[in-house]
Design a protein around this motif. Structure first.
Motif, PDB file in Angstrom:
ATOM      1  N   ILE A 261       9.872   9.849  -2.471  1.00 52.57           N
ATOM      2  CA  ILE A 261       8.899   9.322  -3.434  1.00 52.57           C
ATOM      3  C   ILE A 261       8.363  10.478  -4.273  1.00 52.57           C
ATOM      4  O   ILE A 261       7.936  11.509  -3.731  1.00 52.57           O
ATOM      5  CB  ILE A 261       7.754   8.603  -2.698  1.00 52.57           C
TER       6      ILE A 261
ATOM      7  N   ARG B  17       5.754  12.078  -7.043  1.00 54.30           N
ATOM      8  CA  ARG B  17       4.449  12.015  -7.704  1.00 54.30           C
ATOM      9  C   ARG B  17       4.166  13.375  -8.322  1.00 54.30           C
ATOM     10  O   ARG B  17       4.405  14.415  -7.700  1.00 54.30           O
ATOM     11  CB  ARG B  17       3.325  11.667  -6.713  1.00 54.30           C
TER      12      ARG B  17
ATOM     13  N   THR C 257       8.873  15.656  -5.422  1.00 58.15           N
ATOM     14  CA  THR C 257       9.364  14.640  -4.485  1.00 58.15           C
ATOM     15  C   THR C 257       9.105  15.140  -3.071  1.00 58.15           C
ATOM     16  O   THR C 257       9.917  15.860  -2.486  1.00 58.15           O
ATOM     17  CB  THR C 257      10.870  14.380  -4.701  1.00 58.15           C
TER      18      THR C 257
ATOM     19  N   PRO D 285       7.254   2.929  -1.456  1.00 59.94           N
ATOM     20  CA  PRO D 285       6.842   3.264  -2.825  1.00 59.94           C
ATOM     21  C   PRO D 285       5.693   2.377  -3.287  1.00 59.94           C
ATOM     22  O   PRO D 285       5.709   1.161  -3.104  1.00 59.94           O
ATOM     23  CB  PRO D 285       8.113   3.006  -3.652  1.00 59.94           C
TER      24      PRO D 285
ATOM     25  N   GLN E 222       2.799   6.240   3.284  1.00 62.34           N
ATOM     26  CA  GLN E 222       3.548   7.425   2.885  1.00 62.34           C
ATOM     27  C   GLN E 222       3.111   8.648   3.690  1.00 62.34           C
ATOM     28  O   GLN E 222       1.957   8.752   4.105  1.00 62.34           O
ATOM     29  CB  GLN E 222       3.352   7.695   1.390  1.00 62.34           C
TER      30      GLN E 222
END
Length: 410
Positions: free
Chosen positions: A123, A125, A129, A135, A141
């Motif tokens: 994922i 941001r 990664t 997601p 997460q």
């Protein structure tokens, strides 16, 4: 005797040794170390209070969290509760139980580090990664690099403690450990996650030094790190050759220099951090009364939460918190020195080194002593997985501390 028979005999001896160690641990188990526990709980409590203060403005303005001012605090408090439960449970079990599955813990860590780099699995941001999970659902997460830190600590403690004098050799001591360390650093650096790579390398290197590698490799390592630091920080190598994170070096050198666009875009976070730190003065503006946290300072509840500490509690309050960290670190190394066996000592060295490095690097970034590496502050910065694992590590230290009064193993 065939190789397979030799391996079977070796496994039987190791199993018997672990059985005797477990029996000895149960017979000599004492109380956990209260100073280390109380220092950790004080930092956790203060960290939760400061997170509540620092995070409510951005949470209240964020539609992704439902404009809930308490969103970050409630999630962090939940993970803190789970972490404290795991810490207390961990403190009551025999830390030697980690010796057997140490290799598997390391392998799982590497599998997670590889998975996060696979397109569509990891994922992303903020152009990095670093996460695995669901997601769009932050609650599901986590960062594999946090798991890798614990994996490196447990495996290195097991491997180094079993090799003893072989640690001075190249083939069995230095080479296998440095290869594992560099592989982890490479995978984490690919995310990219510079601060995580620095931490992993620092933890592993410290454990290798304590484990007894040859002094010549220590000198060579220090010389290499010093040379690399000079090249990266004081030359144009990053800008002309690597072309990665070069802007962070430029900002570190002179955040208030350059064009207004440079200050607004690239240097904004560092400038706002320095303004936040300076605004606190000696005694601070008061708990909860920070002005910079109202959408001026980026990452005010995460990597730069200690800048809010400076503003609200002032130099005096920030110094007292740094003193608590220092006492926790000193107590940790004291426990490592007095641990009953080599494995326990190395576990405590790994955990304490991680806390020490993270604390120093975070505060150094906040005050622009070093370039911004995006590193969190233990017990303070927002991040449920990181906090839970930190408390598990505290539990491991407490488990080791319960054997301090027992006779030292040979």
């Amino acid at each position: 005797m065939t190789r397979e028979e030799y391996r079977r005999l070796k496994r039987m001896k190791e199993k018997e040794q672990r059985r005797r160690e477990r029996e000895a641990w149960e017979a000599a188990r004492g109380p956990m170390d209260l100073p280390f526990l109380m220092l950790a709980m004080m930092l956790l409590g203060i960290g939760l209070i400061m997170l509540l203060s620092a995070s409510f403005p951005s949470a209240q303005a964020d539609p992704d969290v439902g404009y809930d001012a308490l969103y970050y605090f409630k999630r962090q408090a939940g993970f803190a509760g789970l972490g404290v439960f795991a810490m207390l449970w961990m403190s009551k079990i025999n830390y030697h139980r980690f010796e057997g599955p140490a290799k598997w813990i390391l392998r799982i860590s590497f599998v997670l580090l590889v998975l996060v780099l696979i397109p569509g699995v990891g994922i992303t941001r903020n152009h990095a990664t670093r996460w695995l999970g669901i997601p769009g659902v932050q609650a599901g997460q986590f960062q594999p690099s946090e798991v890798a830190k614990l994996g490196i600590i447990i495996y290195f403690a097991q491997s180094i403690s079993s090799k003893r004098e072989k640690m001075k050799t190249w083939r069995e001591g230095f080479l296998p450990h440095i290869v594992i360390l560099l592989a982890a650093v490479l995978l984490i650096g690919k995310e990219p996650h510079l601060s995580g790579a620095i931490l992993i390398f620092g933890i592993g290197a410290a454990m290798m030094v304590v484990g007894g590698i040859h002094w010549g490799w220590i000198a060579a390592g220090l010389a290499s790190v010093g040379t690399a630091g000079y090249v990266v920080l004081f030359t144009d190598f990053m800008e002309k050759v690597v072309k990665y994170n070069a802007s962070r070096i430029t900002v570190w050198r002179d955040p208030f220099g350059g064009t207004p666009e440079f200050q607004r875009d690239q240097a904004w976070q560092t400038i706002q951090s320095l303004i936040t730190v300076g605004s606190g003065g000696l005694l601070g503006v008061g708990l909860g009364k920070s002005r910079q946290k109202f959408m001026f300072l980026p990452e005010e509840h995460n990597d730069f939460i200690f800048a809010v500490v400076f503003e609200e509690l002032g130099l005096v309050g920030a110094t007292l918190i740094m003193a608590l960290f220092a006492m926790l670190i000193i107590r940790g190394f004291w426990l490592a020195i007095h641990a009953r066996d080599r494995f326990g000592s190395l576990l405590v060295v790994g955990v304490t080194t991680q806390i020490a490095l993270q604390t120093f690097l975070n505060i150094a970034v906040v005050t622009n002593l070093i370039p911004n590496t995006g590193i969190s502050l233990p017990f303070f910065s927002y991040g449920g997985t990181a906090l839970a694992i930190q408390l598990v590590e505290v539990g491991i230290v407490l488990s080791v501390s319960r054997q301090i009064k027992a006779p030292k193993a040979g």
